[in-house]
Write a protein that holds these residues in place. Structure first.
Motif, mmCIF file in Angstrom:
data_model
loop_
_atom_site.group_PDB
_atom_site.id
_atom_site.type_symbol
_atom_site.label_atom_id
_atom_site.label_comp_id
_atom_site.label_asym_id
_atom_site.label_seq_id
_atom_site.Cartn_x
_atom_site.Cartn_y
_atom_site.Cartn_z
ATOM 1 N N THR A 512 0.832 -1.195 0.000
ATOM 2 C CA THR A 512 0.000 0.000 0.000
ATOM 3 C C THR A 512 0.872 1.253 0.000
ATOM 4 O OG1 THR A 512 -0.117 -0.218 2.415
ATOM 5 C CG2 THR A 512 -1.953 -1.099 1.138
ATOM 6 N N GLY A 513 0.311 2.353 -0.513
ATOM 7 C CA GLY A 513 1.013 3.628 -0.508
ATOM 8 C C GLY A 513 1.797 3.929 -1.760
ATOM 9 N N PHE A 514 1.730 3.029 -2.751
ATOM 10 C CA PHE A 514 2.473 3.217 -3.995
ATOM 11 C C PHE A 514 1.538 3.221 -5.210
ATOM 12 C CE2 PHE A 514 5.316 1.380 -0.907
ATOM 13 C CZ PHE A 514 6.486 2.099 -1.061
ATOM 14 N N GLY A 515 0.290 3.540 -4.981
ATOM 15 C CA GLY A 515 -0.708 3.510 -6.047
ATOM 16 C C GLY A 515 -1.581 2.269 -5.921
ATOM 17 N N GLN A 516 -2.862 2.435 -6.268
ATOM 18 C CA GLN A 516 -3.818 1.351 -6.041
ATOM 19 C C GLN A 516 -3.550 0.132 -6.904
ATOM 20 O OE1 GLN A 516 -5.867 1.668 -3.485
ATOM 21 N NE2 GLN A 516 -6.597 -0.433 -3.749
ATOM 22 N N LYS A 517 -2.962 0.321 -8.079
ATOM 23 C CA LYS A 517 -2.720 -0.833 -8.947
ATOM 24 C C LYS A 517 -1.755 -1.820 -8.302
ATOM 25 C CE LYS A 517 -1.546 -2.246 -13.665
ATOM 26 N NZ LYS A 517 -0.808 -3.458 -13.207
ATOM 27 N N LEU A 518 -0.673 -1.320 -7.703
ATOM 28 C CA LEU A 518 0.276 -2.221 -7.052
ATOM 29 C C LEU A 518 -0.411 -2.969 -5.920
ATOM 30 C CD1 LEU A 518 3.337 -3.012 -7.139
ATOM 31 C CD2 LEU A 518 3.607 -1.498 -5.161
ATOM 32 N N THR A 519 -1.284 -2.286 -5.184
ATOM 33 C CA THR A 519 -2.024 -2.934 -4.099
ATOM 34 C C THR A 519 -2.937 -4.024 -4.636
ATOM 35 O OG1 THR A 519 -1.990 -0.861 -2.833
ATOM 36 C CG2 THR A 519 -3.581 -2.543 -2.163
ATOM 37 N N ASP A 520 -3.681 -3.708 -5.689
ATOM 38 C CA ASP A 520 -4.685 -4.637 -6.219
ATOM 39 C C ASP A 520 -4.073 -5.849 -6.911
ATOM 40 O OD1 ASP A 520 -6.582 -2.865 -5.315
ATOM 41 O OD2 ASP A 520 -7.019 -2.017 -7.291
ATOM 42 N N ASP A 521 -2.873 -5.707 -7.434
ATOM 43 C CA ASP A 521 -2.310 -6.752 -8.297
ATOM 44 C C ASP A 521 -1.925 -8.031 -7.556
ATOM 45 O OD1 ASP A 521 -2.675 -5.333 -10.588
ATOM 46 O OD2 ASP A 521 -0.576 -4.771 -10.867
ATOM 47 N N ILE A 522 -2.069 -8.058 -6.258
ATOM 48 C CA ILE A 522 -1.793 -9.296 -5.525
ATOM 49 C C ILE A 522 -3.002 -10.224 -5.516
ATOM 50 C CG2 ILE A 522 -2.527 -8.582 -3.202
ATOM 51 C CD1 ILE A 522 0.070 -9.911 -2.156
ATOM 52 N N GLN A 523 -4.154 -9.718 -5.907
ATOM 53 C CA GLN A 523 -5.372 -10.544 -5.898
ATOM 54 C C GLN A 523 -5.184 -11.805 -6.742
ATOM 55 O OE1 GLN A 523 -8.843 -8.805 -7.700
ATOM 56 N NE2 GLN A 523 -10.254 -10.162 -6.618
ATOM 57 N N ASN A 524 -5.459 -12.966 -6.132
ATOM 58 C CA ASN A 524 -5.324 -14.266 -6.794
ATOM 59 C C ASN A 524 -3.919 -14.466 -7.374
ATOM 60 O OD1 ASN A 524 -6.422 -16.750 -7.376
ATOM 61 N ND2 ASN A 524 -7.258 -16.127 -9.345
ATOM 62 N N ASN A 525 -2.935 -13.859 -6.713
ATOM 63 C CA ASN A 525 -1.566 -13.843 -7.237
ATOM 64 C C ASN A 525 -0.560 -13.934 -6.091
ATOM 65 O OD1 ASN A 525 0.460 -13.587 -9.158
ATOM 66 N ND2 ASN A 525 0.358 -11.353 -9.225
ATOM 67 N N TRP A 526 -0.950 -14.583 -4.996
ATOM 68 C CA TRP A 526 -0.193 -14.523 -3.754
ATOM 69 C C TRP A 526 1.247 -15.011 -3.906
ATOM 70 C CZ3 TRP A 526 -2.849 -15.681 1.528
ATOM 71 C CH2 TRP A 526 -3.886 -14.759 1.739
ATOM 72 N N GLY A 527 1.454 -16.077 -4.652
ATOM 73 C CA GLY A 527 2.805 -16.618 -4.789
ATOM 74 C C GLY A 527 3.446 -16.278 -6.116
ATOM 75 N N GLY A 528 2.831 -15.362 -6.875
ATOM 76 C CA GLY A 528 3.333 -14.994 -8.190
ATOM 77 C C GLY A 528 4.199 -13.754 -8.155
ATOM 78 N N ALA A 529 3.608 -12.619 -8.539
ATOM 79 C CA ALA A 529 4.367 -11.374 -8.626
ATOM 80 C C ALA A 529 5.048 -10.990 -7.311
ATOM 81 C CB ALA A 529 3.457 -10.244 -9.113
ATOM 82 N N PRO A 530 4.378 -11.126 -6.132
ATOM 83 C CA PRO A 530 5.081 -10.754 -4.891
ATOM 84 C C PRO A 530 6.338 -11.593 -4.660
ATOM 85 C CG PRO A 530 2.723 -10.958 -4.508
ATOM 86 C CD PRO A 530 2.973 -11.508 -5.880
ATOM 87 N N TYR A 531 6.252 -12.877 -4.939
ATOM 88 C CA TYR A 531 7.430 -13.742 -4.778
ATOM 89 C C TYR A 531 8.543 -13.291 -5.724
ATOM 90 C CZ TYR A 531 10.480 -17.812 -5.320
ATOM 91 O OH TYR A 531 11.580 -18.640 -5.400
ATOM 92 N N ASP A 532 8.189 -13.024 -6.975
ATOM 93 C CA ASP A 532 9.193 -12.563 -7.942
ATOM 94 C C ASP A 532 9.842 -11.264 -7.480
ATOM 95 O OD1 ASP A 532 8.612 -14.755 -9.523
ATOM 96 O OD2 ASP A 532 7.232 -13.654 -10.831
ATOM 97 N N ASP A 533 9.034 -10.362 -6.932
ATOM 98 C CA ASP A 533 9.571 -9.086 -6.439
ATOM 99 C C ASP A 533 10.558 -9.302 -5.299
ATOM 100 O OD1 ASP A 533 7.957 -7.806 -8.267
ATOM 101 O OD2 ASP A 533 6.407 -7.277 -6.808
ATOM 102 N N ILE A 534 10.265 -10.250 -4.425
ATOM 103 C CA ILE A 534 11.166 -10.541 -3.303
ATOM 104 C C ILE A 534 12.452 -11.190 -3.807
ATOM 105 C CG2 ILE A 534 11.415 -11.971 -1.231
ATOM 106 C CD1 ILE A 534 8.364 -11.442 -0.785
#
Length: 721
Positions: A512-534
């Motif tokens: 949160t705090g970096f625009g709503q799209k970044l916040t929303d993009d985790i929906q149904n994507n828990w182990g996808g994009a966030p994992y890649d970002d880490i």
């Protein structure tokens, strides 16, 4: 005495670079927001401190001179639980005394003077425990006030000490929402009560009985648990009206986030009505989500509040609305601003100040009441988190905030001058925090899975960029959440860093705090994009931070961060880490149905448990193929009172790790919920978490002052042959 000891040695220690250990963190003084008097020359705040010598807490109320920054003691009476300035008088105070001489379990209201606090007098006896006091002086000279407490269905205040004890422990439910956060729901609920102190000569006396403003609305509740407080309601400056937030009483609470803002006369002469309900004439079209933080205008004719559009999403973007009471007209303010503000104060009839997350900070912004859709608010505070703020007579703002390097920072600011003057800071007052400063932290941006991602770096004591330090990956919860430049008494990155780590705390997809799209993009994507970002944060550290030793890296996370730790355990990154810590993380995909807030899971995975089962299982850390990869030593922390993520999740993970022969340990607190709050428990939590990481990273061998599992004071149960 303990507070004095901290203050008197702080100056001598200020030049020393301190390594902050868990005991220093937990026993450091904890201060409340600074609340200025109407004249704006002094502010009151409370201080509490825990002693590991006496295993008890002490508390006091203090005065902060807003010109000199000098702090003085107001009272150390532990029965004084809340204080508010009374009306426009620069020195009169109204406070809650936490005991009642006549009613066991009740409290009292006292009136006193800031210059002679000990000589106050009792103005009212209240029949139960109340908190969240707000008060105004009316045109008649009387004091109208509101406070919150527990209520029976008939509106009577609930007093736990006087309540009849049931002969059976049975609980019976005919609808979902059996339990929430850490409590089983009962027939009692939170309510806002109103009362009056009549002016009689130079004193005030109680006038009439308390009125329950919430109970006449069936199934309403305010403040709304578990996090609701005094920001859930407000009293108008003229004392005639009260507004409060309640989850919508006409929809299932476990399935939807919908909430209404109610308006009611202070005297309770009419039943409260929602200003944004489904049949309210001023309800914004298509807006059905959570509403909160109602605040009256100086003229008592308008209410500012926030509301989300989505009725099943707790992290939708909040929009600021202004409701005009007489015309029943509601308008959105700066509607297209791609931030989610969470606090608001009126400057005057035409201007507002709002606070909200912004790029890893919580900043203050100036917003005119008539701001158009495309208006972009301008920040006037920058670093840290602005936790509370009050308007001063000169139109500047008194801010109480924190950063990663100080637990309490009081300063003045204004939209025209930005930050004007720092009045007090904990790292200058407290010996245990001395030496902490902005040089302890830094940040960097790197390429994530789809966009640039921000990450914090927290350096250890005596950091030398020519040396190598093992990396500790810090993974935040939420999943819609963030690591902000703020102080924490639970997951304090500086305490972890000072063991001998470079802490990398990224804000990946979902933050949160970096625009709503970044916040929303985790929906149904828990182990996808966030994992890649880490993973990308880890690889960035390996490539660009030459002082970061990723060959001895470890990782820790809680809640969603705990899920991510479990996901990492079965992923490639897990093979590159020496140890993992999962605090209250979900493990078995199908177990998500056991949570309390069903709307959370149904929104995250696009449907019900039976209708979209594949979505629930898409990111399943307990998938057999992933379990076969488990081999990184892991500590699991899970607590019995965590009803959001029930304890069976932690036990399931521990069972699997043990049967797979992976070095693992299970830490459980039967009296804690999703967090570990009690001081003695917190000390054990830190000892186990830090000791586990230090053992496998090698830090315990390098740093003789590092926490070690050998320091364990709690017996370890081990029945293995």
């Amino acid at each position: 005495m303990a507070l004095h000891r901290w203050l008197c040695v702080a100056a001598a220690a200020a030049s020393t670079a301190w390594a902050m250990d868990p005991e220093q963190l937990i026993s450091a003084p904890r201060r409340s927001e600074a609340i200025p008097n109407p004249k704006g020359n002094v502010a009151i705040f409370s201080t509490s401190q825990y002693s590991f010598d006496t295993h008890s807490s002490s508390a006091s109320w203090n005065l902060l001179d807003l010109k000199s920054g000098k702090i003085s003691l107001l009272t150390n009476d532990s029965n004084v639980s809340e204080i508010v300035w009374l009306g426009t008088d620069k020195s009169s105070l109204l406070y809650i005394n936490g005991t009642n001489a006549d009613v066991p379990g009740g409290v009292e209201l006292w009136v006193t003077d800031v210059n002679n606090f000990a000589n106050g007098y009792k103005a009212a006896s209240l029949p139960a425990a109340f908190s969240g006091l707000k008060a105004v002086i009316t045109s008649s000279g009387d004091v109208n006030y509101v406070a919150s407490g527990q209520s029976y269905a008939n509106g009577t205040a609930y007093n736990e000490e006087l309540a009849t004890k049931s002969l059976s422990s049975a609980r019976i439910y005919d609808s979902i929402y059996v339990r929430h956060w850490d409590t089983y729901l009962t027939t009692t609920f939170n309510a806002v009560f109103s009362g009056t102190l009549a002016k009689k000569g130079k004193s005030y006396v109680s006038k009439g009985a308390l009125k329950n403003l919430v109970s006449p609305v069936k199934n309403a509740e305010s403040p709304y648990p578990p996090f609701g407080g005094s920001s859930d309601y407000d009293i108008s400056p003229n004392g005639k009206l009260v507004t409060f937030k309640s989850k919508a009483p006409d929809v299932p609470r476990a399935n939807l986030t919908t909430a209404y803002i109610y308006l009611v006369p202070h005297d309770g002469s009419r039943t409260a009505e929602p200003i944004n309900g489904p049949d309210s004439p001023a309800t914004p079209e298509g807006v059905q989500g959570d509403a909160n933080n109602p605040v009256f205008s100086p003229g008592s004719d308008k209410i500012a509040y926030f509301q989300m559009a989505d009725k099943s999403y707790e992290s939708d973007r909040r929009v600021l609305y202004i409701h005009t009471i007489k015309s029943q007209k509601t308008v959105a303010v700066a509607e297209d601003w791609d931030r989610s503000p969470d606090s608001v104060k009126w400057v005057d009839a035409k201007n507002l100040i709002v606070g909200g997350e912004d790029k890893g900070r919580s900043r203050l912004f100036a917003v005119p009441v008539n701001a158009k859709k495309d208006f972009k608010p301008k920040k006037f505070t920058d670093g840290g988190v602005a936790g509370a703020y009050y308007l001063l007579p000169d139109k500047s703002v008194l801010v109480t905030g924190s950063t990663m390097w100080t637990s309490w920072n009081v300063y003045t600011a204004s939209p025209k001058k930005n930050v004007i003057k720092t009045l007090a800071s904990a790292n200058k007052l407290d010996a245990g925090l001395a030496g902490l400063g902005p040089d302890d932290i830094d940040e960097f941006y790197y390429q994530g899975s789809a966009t640039k991602i921000q990450s914090w770096i927290i350096y250890p004591k005596g950091f030398d960029k020519s040396k190598k330090y093992p990396v500790l990956l810090f993974i935040h919860g939420g999943p819609q959440g963030s690591w902000a430049d703020s102080w924490s008494t639970r997951w304090n990155p500086k305490v972890f860093a000072d063991q001998g780590y470079v802490v990398i705390a990224p804000n990946p997809t979902g933050s949160t705090g970096f625009g709503q799209k970044l916040t929303d993009d985790i929906q149904n994507n828990w182990g996808g994009a966030p994992y890649d970002d880490i993973v990308n944060a880890f690889e960035y550290a390996a490539k660009h931070l030459h002082y970061a030793d990723t060959s001895r890296a470890v990782a820790a996370g809680a809640s969603y961060g705990g899920f991510m730790i479990n996901w990492i355990q079965g992923s490639d990154l897990g093979r590159k880490l020496k140890a993992l810590v999962c605090h209250d993380g979900t493990f078995v995909a199908d177990a998500k149905i056991s949570t309390d807030e069903l709307w959370f899971m149904e929104r995250e995975f696009n449907g019900t448990f039976w209708g979209e089962r594949d979505n629930y299982r898409r990111w399943d850390p307990s998938d057999p193929e992933r379990i076969l990869r488990f081999d990184t030593p892991q500590l699991i922390v899970h607590n019995d009172l965590d009803y959001r993520l029930p304890v069976a999740e932690g036990l399931s993970l521990f069972n699997v790790l043990q049967e797979r022969g992976v070095p693992s340990r299970f830490l459980n607190f039967p009296d804690e919920n999703h967090w570990v709050i009690h001081q003695e428990n917190s000390l054990v939590w830190h000892q186990q978490v830090l000791g586990w990481l230090n053992k496998y990273s090698g830090v315990s061998k390098e740093n003789p002052n590092a926490v070690s599992l050998d320091d364990t004071v709690i017996p370890v149960v081990d029945y293995n042959p």
